[in-house]
Design an enzyme around this catalytic site. Sequence first.
Site, mmCIF file in Angstrom:
data_model
loop_
_atom_site.group_PDB
_atom_site.id
_atom_site.type_symbol
_atom_site.label_atom_id
_atom_site.label_comp_id
_atom_site.label_asym_id
_atom_site.label_seq_id
_atom_site.Cartn_x
_atom_site.Cartn_y
_atom_site.Cartn_z
ATOM 1 N N GLY A 115 6.294 26.887 35.274
ATOM 2 C CA GLY A 115 5.209 26.545 34.429
ATOM 3 C C GLY A 115 3.965 26.297 34.778
ATOM 4 C CD GLN A 116 -0.941 26.212 36.263
ATOM 5 O OE1 GLN A 116 -0.098 26.818 37.150
ATOM 6 N NE2 GLN A 116 -1.752 25.211 36.580
ATOM 7 N N GLY A 154 -1.457 20.880 36.569
ATOM 8 C CA GLY A 154 -1.002 21.613 37.742
ATOM 9 C C GLY A 154 0.261 22.465 37.509
ATOM 10 C CB VAL A 163 6.600 22.780 36.883
ATOM 11 C CG1 VAL A 163 8.050 22.589 37.237
ATOM 12 C CG2 VAL A 163 5.906 21.612 36.451
ATOM 13 C CE LYS A 213 4.253 15.961 36.628
ATOM 14 N NZ LYS A 213 4.234 15.330 35.485
ATOM 15 C CG ASP A 273 2.391 11.873 26.358
ATOM 16 O OD1 ASP A 273 1.876 12.282 25.033
ATOM 17 O OD2 ASP A 273 2.103 12.737 27.252
#
Length: 813
Positions: A504-505, A509, A511, A525, A622
Amino acid sequence: MQSISPSTPWWQHDFFKIALLDQASKGGMVYNITTSEQLFPNKTLVSSGKIFELGFFTPNGSANQYVGIWYKNFTPSKIVWVANRNLPLVYTDRSAKLNIGSDGNLKLVDGQKNIVWSTYASGRSNDTSAALLDSGNFVLQDANYSEIWGSFNDPTDTLLPSMKIGVNARTGEKKNLISWRSDSDPSPGSFLGGMTSETPPQFFIWNGSTPHRRSGHWDKLKFIGIQNMGQSYFSGINVQQDIQQGTTYFSWNFYTEDPFFVYMFVSPEGSGKFKYWDDGAKLWLTLWEGLNNTCKIYGTFGPFGVSNEEWNSGNWTRGCVRETELNCQKNTNISASTFIRKDAFWQVSQMKLPDSGDYLPDIGDQEGCLSWCLRNCSCLAYSYVSTIGCMVWIEDLLDLEKFSKFGEDLFFRVAHVETGGSPQKAVVISPITVAGIMIFKVSAFVPCRWRAKKTGTSDGSAKLKQEKAWKEQLKQDDSQELTLFSFDSILLATDKFSTTSKLGQGGFGSVCKGKLKDGKEVAVKRLSSTSAQGIEEFKNEIILLSKLQHRNLVKLMGYCIEGEEKILVYEYLSNKSLDTFLFDSRKKAELDWGKRFHIIQGIARGLLYLHQDSCHRIIHRDLKVSNILLDEKMNPKISDFGLARMFEGTQVLVNTHKIAGTLGYMSPEYAMGGIFSERSDVYSFGVLLLEIISGKKNTALYDQGQHLNLLSYAWQLWIEGKALDLMDEAIAVSSPLEVTRCIHVGLLCVQEHAADRPNMWNVVLMLNGETDLPQPGQPIFVLQAEMPKPFIPSQQESIWSVNAVTNTVVEGR
């Protein structure tokens, strides 16, 4: 003997709690005072709803005895009014009494039959009685229960809802709050809080007769000199000014269906504070407090700010002077029309406007305000506030402050120097030195730049030192159990971050999936140099996750710090993040109700561990769908602790100027005021719970745009008795009672006021059907015709995580 901390208010000590309980147990309670019913030190007078209590009390460590009012059932309590603060009784005087005298007035009499305090009310009746109302008002009333005298008209240091303080300019009467001398001495202190009679009025705290703090002007909704006052918690504040009668009064109330216990008081240190009772935490928490730093004290920087020459000496009161004389002052024999061309105005935004302004009610727009100021050489500055009108200053500008957000535009008069350039350029050439804090920022910045150049260290050396410092700090913070990976080992594990390994992005940044030498799969990450997750968040996540172990929290295995590289290594979870299923029209059917309920329970247990069961109390800040990761058995794991905060002891609430989190998941008190607590996480959990049930995002509009968000839609279905219609259509309702209970819990978690939300222990019990569920209240921002405009901090003071589109990034593994 109990040791006493000098920084702890006396009413929070066990001594005071025991004293009150002892009095109540010995003498019992009465509900009114009459000519035949007197109040002795072994009895207390209680309001009908048992909210407030009046009686004799002795501050800890004192030999004095007073009669006062306090909240009855709250421990620690709070004294909100004192009768005999100027003339205390001796503690050993057990014969003192509060009674009604032959003239119908309340009297406090000592053991020697001396009158220590009395109401001295005019228009008294011989048939009077005294009662303590549930509002906290102690009243003397006639036979028809009409008030003759009330404690609300004789305030001490505390303002309760529906009380009024203010000034009558015609009669000279003033009702101010007067601080205690100290936390253990209720006699009148140095600080007074009250209103001015000017137009528009202001709230002041005075140190004796000297201004100490100032609210700024009232704009019919808020005081414009207090940052963030637009938030909902101050919506109950009201200022009433009758210019013809010469009266100005300040009051406030919170209009809620359920009791909301809150008070305002002026502290012995001269700070204004709002406190409220959190029934879950069983504590008085600070809703808002006037800041205590030097820059907030009235007139610290003198006229026009502060002079550079006196900054280091600490003597800032003389302020600043002009470097260039105004043209209108030099040309006193020239017509006013010439002055318009010669002088200019310098605009400074986000300002707390100065004190002692003149209000010009006949000027209806900013152009008129500018024109008036140009025609009058004595006009040093002006501001046009849409909710007030035109204000001008013809005296020295005092108590200026530059805000980081909000504030008003202030226009300073400056000399227009003939340079052939624009007025703006002329303004820069010869400005008034404004706002000492601005000079401080400039003077502080330049030496830092100079020192950096003087140091002369190479970039490589500096980075090595920084890298070493980070590693040492992480070791000191008990994160040594984690593996410190070399960058070469990370490159090997991820095949040099190849595209085939990418999971992923995101803004932080990328992963990638990796495999260590021992064959263990990991998620790596890698923070980019422009990452939204900064250095502090990076270190914070390492430190926190090294201390936490729970099956519903993601496991951090190690980290890498080399040069520019900041890398976190997590356990690999094959099913990625919850949003990849929940918001995917094809994959959401894989999450039947049994799996969804299992995920809900797991997230709740993980939060309970963070809040209550771990060795450190953690607030995540979060919590959202994309931060819930799923293993091969669909067990949920909470991830991404970069914004989390750790607390020890009894601290339960914090006010921050750096708002961080995700729009749509933030609790209202946090999004609009920076106040966060464990109940902020509970709010986020409630949003998450409703999203899991519905398979819809909170930030989307529903029912052809009639509802702002999912909370509004869920509430409407709830009150219409159609709660099950919220259920995701992609799955069958296999357990309607269980689904309904989860919706019920979700609505309880997203109630507007933090004190109304359950804690996570109760949430877990509710989800399992082990406790009864109270009726939820209406969530904030629902059923409104227009999208609200909540407080959104500037980029410099915020870390936002936007969740406006489906996020398929695997975050925080």
